[in-house]
Motif scaffolding. Structure first.
Motif, PDB file in Angstrom:
ATOM      1  N   ASP A  43      -0.959  95.143  51.820  1.00 18.26           N
ATOM      2  CA  ASP A  43      -0.721  94.802  50.424  1.00 18.26           C
ATOM      3  C   ASP A  43       0.063  93.497  50.341  1.00 18.26           C
ATOM      4  OD1 ASP A  43      -1.928  97.127  49.803  1.00 18.26           O
ATOM      5  OD2 ASP A  43      -0.111  98.198  49.168  1.00 18.26           O
ATOM      6  N   GLU A  44      -0.209  92.757  49.266  1.00 16.20           N
ATOM      7  CA  GLU A  44       0.502  91.510  49.043  1.00 16.20           C
ATOM      8  C   GLU A  44       0.962  91.475  47.607  1.00 16.20           C
ATOM      9  OE1 GLU A  44      -2.206  88.432  49.958  1.00 16.20           O
ATOM     10  OE2 GLU A  44      -2.336  88.915  52.085  1.00 16.20           O
ATOM     11  N   HIS A  45       2.096  90.827  47.368  1.00 13.66           N
ATOM     12  CA  HIS A  45       2.572  90.678  46.001  1.00 13.66           C
ATOM     13  C   HIS A  45       3.474  89.452  45.928  1.00 13.66           C
ATOM     14  CE1 HIS A  45       6.586  92.221  47.074  1.00 13.66           C
ATOM     15  NE2 HIS A  45       5.941  93.083  47.814  1.00 13.66           N
ATOM     16  N   ASP A  46       3.589  88.968  44.751  1.00 12.64           N
ATOM     17  CA  ASP A  46       4.438  87.795  44.524  1.00 12.64           C
ATOM     18  C   ASP A  46       5.118  87.988  43.186  1.00 12.64           C
ATOM     19  OD1 ASP A  46       5.649  85.392  44.411  1.00 12.64           O
ATOM     20  OD2 ASP A  46       3.828  84.220  44.020  1.00 12.64           O
ATOM     21  N   ASP A  47       6.334  88.532  43.255  1.00 13.21           N
ATOM     22  CA  ASP A  47       7.092  88.815  42.041  1.00 13.21           C
ATOM     23  C   ASP A  47       6.301  89.689  41.076  1.00 13.21           C
ATOM     24  OD1 ASP A  47       9.201  87.347  42.949  1.00 13.21           O
ATOM     25  OD2 ASP A  47       8.434  85.473  42.104  1.00 13.21           O
ATOM     26  N   GLY A  48       5.640  90.646  41.639  1.00 13.06           N
ATOM     27  CA  GLY A  48       4.905  91.591  40.789  1.00 13.06           C
ATOM     28  C   GLY A  48       3.544  91.099  40.377  1.00 13.06           C
ATOM     29  N   ARG A  49       3.110  89.895  40.774  1.00 18.25           N
ATOM     30  CA  ARG A  49       1.803  89.374  40.390  1.00 18.25           C
ATOM     31  C   ARG A  49       0.988  89.158  41.658  1.00 18.25           C
ATOM     32  NH1 ARG A  49       1.378  90.613  35.158  1.00 18.25           N
ATOM     33  NH2 ARG A  49       3.207  89.940  34.015  1.00 18.25           N
ATOM     34  N   GLY A  50       0.294  90.187  42.108  1.00 18.27           N
ATOM     35  CA  GLY A  50      -0.464  90.079  43.337  1.00 18.27           C
ATOM     36  C   GLY A  50      -1.479  91.181  43.415  1.00 18.27           C
ATOM     37  N   THR A  51      -1.813  91.584  44.627  1.00 16.68           N
ATOM     38  CA  THR A  51      -2.856  92.590  44.817  1.00 16.68           C
ATOM     39  C   THR A  51      -2.277  93.802  45.503  1.00 16.68           C
ATOM     40  OG1 THR A  51      -4.555  90.897  45.003  1.00 16.68           O
ATOM     41  CG2 THR A  51      -5.087  93.051  45.876  1.00 16.68           C
ATOM     42  N   ALA A  52      -2.586  94.971  44.949  1.00  9.29           N
ATOM     43  CA  ALA A  52      -2.215  96.226  45.588  1.00  9.29           C
ATOM     44  C   ALA A  52      -3.492  96.904  46.004  1.00  9.29           C
ATOM     45  CB  ALA A  52      -1.445  97.100  44.610  1.00  9.29           C
ATOM     46  N   ALA A  53      -3.713  97.025  47.305  1.00 12.68           N
ATOM     47  CA  ALA A  53      -4.999  97.521  47.770  1.00 12.68           C
ATOM     48  C   ALA A  53      -4.827  98.729  48.655  1.00 12.68           C
ATOM     49  CB  ALA A  53      -5.730  96.422  48.558  1.00 12.68           C
ATOM     50  N   ASP A  54      -5.759  99.704  48.465  1.00  9.86           N
ATOM     51  CA  ASP A  54      -5.850 100.854  49.343  1.00  9.86           C
ATOM     52  C   ASP A  54      -4.560 101.654  49.335  1.00  9.86           C
ATOM     53  OD1 ASP A  54      -7.504 102.333  50.805  1.00  9.86           O
ATOM     54  OD2 ASP A  54      -7.339 101.199  52.657  1.00  9.86           O
ATOM     55  N   THR A  55      -4.483 102.612  50.221  1.00  9.26           N
ATOM     56  CA  THR A  55      -3.295 103.433  50.360  1.00  9.26           C
ATOM     57  C   THR A  55      -2.944 103.508  51.828  1.00  9.26           C
ATOM     58  OG1 THR A  55      -2.326 105.568  49.795  1.00  9.26           O
ATOM     59  CG2 THR A  55      -4.590 105.593  50.548  1.00  9.26           C
ATOM     60  N   ASP A  56      -1.945 104.294  52.178  1.00  9.28           N
ATOM     61  CA  ASP A  56      -1.526 104.337  53.577  1.00  9.28           C
ATOM     62  C   ASP A  56      -2.543 105.081  54.414  1.00  9.28           C
ATOM     63  OD1 ASP A  56      -0.416 107.343  54.019  1.00  9.28           O
ATOM     64  OD2 ASP A  56      -0.051 106.652  51.969  1.00  9.28           O
ATOM     65  N   LEU A  67     -13.182 102.324  43.419  1.00  9.12           N
ATOM     66  CA  LEU A  67     -12.634 101.854  42.151  1.00  9.12           C
ATOM     67  C   LEU A  67     -11.774 100.631  42.410  1.00  9.12           C
ATOM     68  CD1 LEU A  67     -11.162 103.777  39.183  1.00  9.12           C
ATOM     69  CD2 LEU A  67      -9.752 102.040  40.276  1.00  9.12           C
ATOM     70  N   ALA A  68     -12.010  99.562  41.654  1.00 11.70           N
ATOM     71  CA  ALA A  68     -11.187  98.352  41.706  1.00 11.70           C
ATOM     72  C   ALA A  68     -10.769  98.021  40.285  1.00 11.70           C
ATOM     73  CB  ALA A  68     -11.961  97.195  42.330  1.00 11.70           C
ATOM     74  N   ALA A  69      -9.467  97.987  40.040  1.00  7.75           N
ATOM     75  CA  ALA A  69      -8.950  97.732  38.698  1.00  7.75           C
ATOM     76  C   ALA A  69      -8.062  96.501  38.697  1.00  7.75           C
ATOM     77  CB  ALA A  69      -8.172  98.941  38.191  1.00  7.75           C
ATOM     78  N   LEU A 117      -6.111  98.101  43.490  1.00  5.59           N
ATOM     79  CA  LEU A 117      -5.449  97.697  42.256  1.00  5.59           C
ATOM     80  C   LEU A 117      -5.028  96.245  42.376  1.00  5.59           C
ATOM     81  CD1 LEU A 117      -3.232 100.882  41.734  1.00  5.59           C
ATOM     82  CD2 LEU A 117      -5.516 100.433  40.811  1.00  5.59           C
ATOM     83  N   ASP A 118      -5.431  95.446  41.412  1.00  4.62           N
ATOM     84  CA  ASP A 118      -5.128  94.020  41.413  1.00  4.62           C
ATOM     85  C   ASP A 118      -4.220  93.711  40.223  1.00  4.62           C
ATOM     86  OD1 ASP A 118      -5.120  91.326  41.827  1.00  4.62           O
ATOM     87  OD2 ASP A 118      -7.066  90.974  40.882  1.00  4.62           O
TER      88      ASP A 118
END
Length: 366
Positions: free
Chosen positions: A5-18, A296-298, A334-335
């Motif tokens: 997962d990557e993020h930048d101050d809350g504006r990034g991509t949340a992908a997959d789960t553990d 699902l991609a949101a 989740l994007d």
């Protein structure tokens, strides 16, 4: 965030789960699918045995009686037997675990083998029946049917066997429809399992084909005109080609990448929009990966004020909630992004169209 997962101050991509959660979900999906596959395998085996016996009887009876309608039905049964072999192969191959070459699993094997079954119905059944009917129509003097008793006995036995197989397939379709909360017709149109739908379509076409063959043979005997049996063979060809077209079109849509049922899309959207941290869901993309597997991609715009840890926590909770409400979504991405006014307007329009589609489906019985 977790794995990649990557993020930048809350504006990034949340992908997959553990990995652990994904593995548990996959095991549950395989267990649930395995239970359904046992019933499906039984339905396909019953249809296979019935079609093999019937095919041999129709070939023998058609050659003895020189009946073009019965020979057309023999080709129909041979095609169905080959298709059942394809469908049995799909049941085992589609349950293989995901690997590096196929990270989303092998669920689409079901759709591939269903496509081959549709091609088999068209070529082996439809084309041969068309040839048999056309040949009889153009050469009526060479197609004098004899031994009508043999024709009637073989067709009557075939009707009983095909009818029994159709009853079995219908019972399973009804069970799936009840579980999905929709009508039988809606289940046949929108159900996720192409194997049962293919067997049902084959059996229904087989019953209609036997009735057409009986009508053609009876009218031939009554009038002395071989054109009636030729017409029955051509009608069987048209029936098989239509069934093959419908099955092939459905398999093609799933192989290309069809979205999940709108009702399931609506449920996932409700899970996302019920959270106060989400300002707008700008895009909701889904794809059917198999009979009980979907992606699902949101893309979401969050309210201001969430820090990085808050975004991580929200994404984890959303994935868990989606999989609880919609267990078929075993791949969730989740994007997190900022949305402008134009994107918000388009998102509102897409939600309206989705809501109208769900309402129409509900009004139509599922």
């Amino acid at each position: 965030m977790t794995r990649g997962d990557e993020h930048d101050d809350g504006r990034g991509t949340a992908a997959d789960t553990d990995p652990g959660a994904e593995g548990n979900k996959g095991n549950k999906g395989n267990e649930r699918g395995g239970q359904g596959d046992g019933e499906t395998r039984g339905t396909v085996l019953i249809a296979l045995v019935a079609n093999l016996v019937i095919a041999l009887a129709k070939v023998a009876g058609g050659l003895i009686a020189s009946s073009p309608a019965l020979l057309s039905e023999a080709a129909h049964s041979v095609a169905d037997s080959l298709n059942e072999v394809f469908l049995l192969a799909s049941l085992s191959r589609s349950r293989r675990r995901a690997d590096a070459r196929h990270p989303f699993g092998y669920g689409k094997e079901r759709f591939f083998w269903s496509m081959l079954a549709a091609v088999g119905i068209f070529v082996t059944g439809g084309c041969f029946s068309f040839y048999q009917g056309l040949h009889t129509l153009l050469n009526p003097e060479a197609e004098e049917t004899g031994g009508y008793l043999i024709v009637y006995v073989v067709l009557a036995v075939s009707l009983l066997a095909e009818g029994a197989s159709l009853v079995r397939a219908t019972v399973q379709v009804r069970g799936q429809a009840k579980q999905a909360g929709r009508g039988v017709v809606a289940q046949l149109r929108r159900g996720d399992d192409p194997t049962v739908r293919t067997v049902f379509a084959e059996d229904a076409a087989a019953v209609l084909g036997v009735l057409l063959a009986l009508a053609g043979a009876g009218l031939h005997q009554w009038t002395g005109q071989p054109a009636w049996e030729a017409g029955a063979a051509l009608s069987i060809a048209v029936l098989l080609m239509y069934v093959a077209y419908r099955l092939g079109r459905d398999a093609k849509d799933r192989l290309v990448g069809q979205a999940v049922d709108p009702v399931l899309q609506q449920r996932a959207l409700e899970v996302l929009t019920e959270r106060p941290e989400i300002d707008t869901v700008t895009r909701l993309l889904t794809m059917q990966l198999g009979p009980d597997s979907a992606l699902l991609a949101a893309r979401m715009d969050l309210v201001d004020g969430l820090d990085s840890s808050g975004v991580e926590r929200l994404c984890v909770e959303l994935r868990q909630r989606i999989r609880s409400v919609c267990p078929d979504f075993d791949q969730v991405f989740l994007d997190i992004t900022a949305a402008d006014e134009d994107e918000r307007r388009r998102a509102t329009e897409r939600r309206r169209r989705l809501r109208e589609t769900v309402e129409r489906q509900t009004a139509d019985g599922g």
